[in-house]
Every structure is written in C-alpha cells, then in structure tokens.
Motif scaffolding. Structure first.
Motif, PDB file in Angstrom:
ATOM      1  N   ILE A 155      -1.821  39.291  -4.869  1.00 41.28           N
ATOM      2  CA  ILE A 155      -0.608  39.219  -5.692  1.00 41.28           C
ATOM      3  C   ILE A 155       0.386  38.191  -5.130  1.00 41.28           C
ATOM      4  O   ILE A 155       1.070  37.498  -5.881  1.00 41.28           O
ATOM      5  CB  ILE A 155       0.049  40.628  -5.849  1.00 41.28           C
ATOM      6  N   TYR A 210       6.752  48.774  -4.744  1.00 40.97           N
ATOM      7  CA  TYR A 210       6.585  47.938  -3.545  1.00 40.97           C
ATOM      8  C   TYR A 210       7.955  47.430  -3.075  1.00 40.97           C
ATOM      9  O   TYR A 210       8.233  47.373  -1.878  1.00 40.97           O
ATOM     10  CB  TYR A 210       5.628  46.798  -3.877  1.00 40.97           C
ATOM     11  N   GLY A 233       2.545  44.177  -9.789  1.00 45.21           N
ATOM     12  CA  GLY A 233       1.728  44.674  -8.687  1.00 45.21           C
ATOM     13  C   GLY A 233       0.282  44.206  -8.734  1.00 45.21           C
ATOM     14  O   GLY A 233      -0.191  43.643  -9.727  1.00 45.21           O
ATOM     15  N   THR A 234      -0.390  44.477  -7.641  1.00 44.74           N
ATOM     16  CA  THR A 234      -1.771  44.038  -7.438  1.00 44.74           C
ATOM     17  C   THR A 234      -2.718  44.485  -8.549  1.00 44.74           C
ATOM     18  O   THR A 234      -3.475  43.679  -9.091  1.00 44.74           O
ATOM     19  CB  THR A 234      -2.276  44.609  -6.097  1.00 44.74           C
ATOM     20  N   TYR A 290       5.765  41.322  -8.001  1.00 47.36           N
ATOM     21  CA  TYR A 290       5.546  42.533  -7.217  1.00 47.36           C
ATOM     22  C   TYR A 290       5.921  43.771  -8.027  1.00 47.36           C
ATOM     23  O   TYR A 290       6.727  43.714  -8.960  1.00 47.36           O
ATOM     24  CB  TYR A 290       6.368  42.489  -5.932  1.00 47.36           C
ATOM     25  N   HIS A 291       5.333  44.881  -7.644  1.00 48.18           N
ATOM     26  CA  HIS A 291       5.581  46.161  -8.298  1.00 48.18           C
ATOM     27  C   HIS A 291       6.922  46.732  -7.815  1.00 48.18           C
ATOM     28  O   HIS A 291       7.239  46.625  -6.629  1.00 48.18           O
ATOM     29  CB  HIS A 291       4.444  47.125  -7.930  1.00 48.18           C
TER      30      HIS A 291
HETATM   31  N1  URA Z   1       0.765  45.460  -3.087  1.00 49.67           N
HETATM   32  C1  URA Z   1       0.794  46.092  -4.284  1.00 49.67           C
HETATM   33  O1  URA Z   1      -0.040  46.942  -4.585  1.00 49.67           O
HETATM   34  N2  URA Z   1       1.751  45.764  -5.159  1.00 49.67           N
HETATM   35  C2  URA Z   1       2.661  44.832  -4.895  1.00 49.67           C
HETATM   36  O2  URA Z   1       3.496  44.571  -5.748  1.00 49.67           O
HETATM   37  C3  URA Z   1       2.610  44.172  -3.662  1.00 49.67           C
HETATM   38  C4  URA Z   1       1.655  44.507  -2.769  1.00 49.67           C
END
Ligand code: URA
Ligand code: URA
Length: 239
Positions: A191, A214, A177-178, A210-211
């Motif tokens: 990201i 998400y 994630g971001t 990516y998280h």
């Molecule tokens: N935004 C996030 O915070 N995490 C992600 O994995 C993708 C977009």
C-alpha cells in the motif's frame, strides 16, 4: 422503475432490446428454412444468463436480493449482520474498506465505529458528507476478532462488490488500506507504494490510501492521507 433508474438503465436496455430483436429476426429466418425449434444446452443457457447479468445494468437492490442471507463462506456463522454498503447509489465516489468490525456487525452499517468516525471527519475535510458518497468493504461479514480476511472469504464475496461498483459506476474509487487496494487492483504491491496516485479500475480512477484504522494507530501517516485526499478532492470536482 423510477425516472433516475430508467435513465441510468437506458444504454444497456437499448442494447438488450437490439439483441433481442436480432435474435427474433434470426429465429424467423430459421423458421423460414424449415427448422421447428431451437434447443439450448444447460451450458449455453448459463452463459447467456452470465452475459445478461454483465450487460444488464443491475441495481443495488437486485444485487442485495441476490446476496440474500448469504452462506457462501464460513463468516456467516459468526456474523450478526451482513454489511452490504451504504450511501448514494449514484455516487461519483465510492470508498472501499476491508471488512466490518464489531460496531458494523451490530449495526449492519459500514464504518460506524472509531475508524468510521475518523473517515467521516476526513470526508468532511474535503467538503463531502457520507450521504454524498457510497461506502462499502471488500467483504461483507465480520471476521472473528477482526482477523484479516482469508482468500476463500474474499473470493466468495468480491463478485458482489464488483457488481456493486458496476451498478454505481463511480468515476472515482478510494481504496482504503492494503486489502482494498491489493484486492481491487489484483496486485501484491505494498500500500505504501500504491497510495498517492490514481490507478485504472474498469472505467474508474482508483486512488489507494491508508486505512483510517491504520491512521488511528499511526497518526504520523495523517499527512500522507491528507495529501491523498487533496488529490481526491481535485479529481472529485472534475468528475
Ligand atoms: N496496512 C494496512 O493494512 N492498511 C494500511 O492502511 C496500512 C498498512
Ligand atoms: N473497518 C473497515 O475496513 N470497514 C468498516 O466498515 C469498519 C472498519
């Protein structure tokens, strides 16, 4: 000290004992020249202490102890548990998320809620169990209502994660994630641009993806994560 910890500490310990020997020799030399003693200022002591912490191979237990019942940021007021991290202290791969959510705060364990269950399945798909890896987050306490971590909270917490990473010394880090990717890489590149390739983080290779939370909201991104995980698996087998 267990054998494995001893082996792991060997390099820095040897280095420290060499420094100590050098220092003793120097003091003897000063004594020979007629000096009665050496005065160290508060500031030099602090610098030596910081250097020592950097050189010394800390264990995760030492870092956890230092964290204590942390009140370094405002998140301590609403938390139930600090979520320090979990898994293999000698993992080749560390996965870093954002922050504990509701379930994690209750249990004191990272990634045990819905996103965590997806993470467990993703790991299993590349032949890994949670016990093989180490799982942690950018910050260790749950932000109220799962809001984004704030800069002062990240600033207070991130030194502990960096120390954990130095203690584990993984060859691979997966930043999910971001927040994880941008914080560890100290960048504001999105990201979507960071993911899918390896970046240098100290002596490790860091792969942003990516998280899992998400992915739960955007299942169309599962293919991207799957491609990232293939790269991670390949690197893991070589690491
Ligand atoms: N935004 C996030 O915070 N995490 C992600 O994995 C993708 C977009
Ligand atoms: N999301 C995270 O980023 N970390 C957790 O531990 C759980 C959910």
């Amino acid at each position: 000290m267990t054998e494995s910890v001893q082996a792991y500490n060997d390099g820095p310990t040897r280095l420290l004992s060499e420094i100590t020997e050098d220092f003793k020799g120097y003091l003897q030399y000063m004594k020979g020249l007629g000096y009665a003693g050496v005065a160290l200022s508060e500031n030099s002591l602090r610098i030596l202490d910081d250097r020592y912490k950097e050189t010394m191979a800390e264990t995760l237990d030492m870092i956890r102890k230092d964290l204590g019942t942390c009140q370094r940021c405002k998140l301590h007021r609403g938390r139930k548990h600090i979520v320090f991290g979990a898994g293999n202290p000698r993992a080749k791969l560390v996965l870093v998320g954002e922050a504990p959510g509701y379930e994690e705060d209750i249990q004191g364990q990272p990634f045990v809620g819905q996103a965590g269950q997806l993470l467990t399945r993703i790991l299993r798909a590349i032949g890994l169990a949670r016990e093989d890896v180490y799982i942690c987050n950018i910050i260790k306490c749950r932000p109220p209502g799962n809001r984004n971590p704030e800069p002062d909270e990240i600033a207070a917490c991130i030194p502990f994660l960096r120390r954990q990473l130095r203690a584990i010394r993984p060859g691979l880090i997966c930043a999910m994630g971001t927040f994880a990717a941008q914080t560890l890489l100290e960048t504001d590149t999105p990201i979507s641009e960071l993911r899918g390739r390896f970046h240098a983080y100290e002596n490790a290779s860091l792969l942003p993806t990516y998280h899992p939370a998400y992915l739960l909201r955007n299942p169309g991104k599962k293919r991207d994560v799957w491609e990232d995980m293939q790269k991670l698996q390949e690197a893991y087998e070589k690491a």
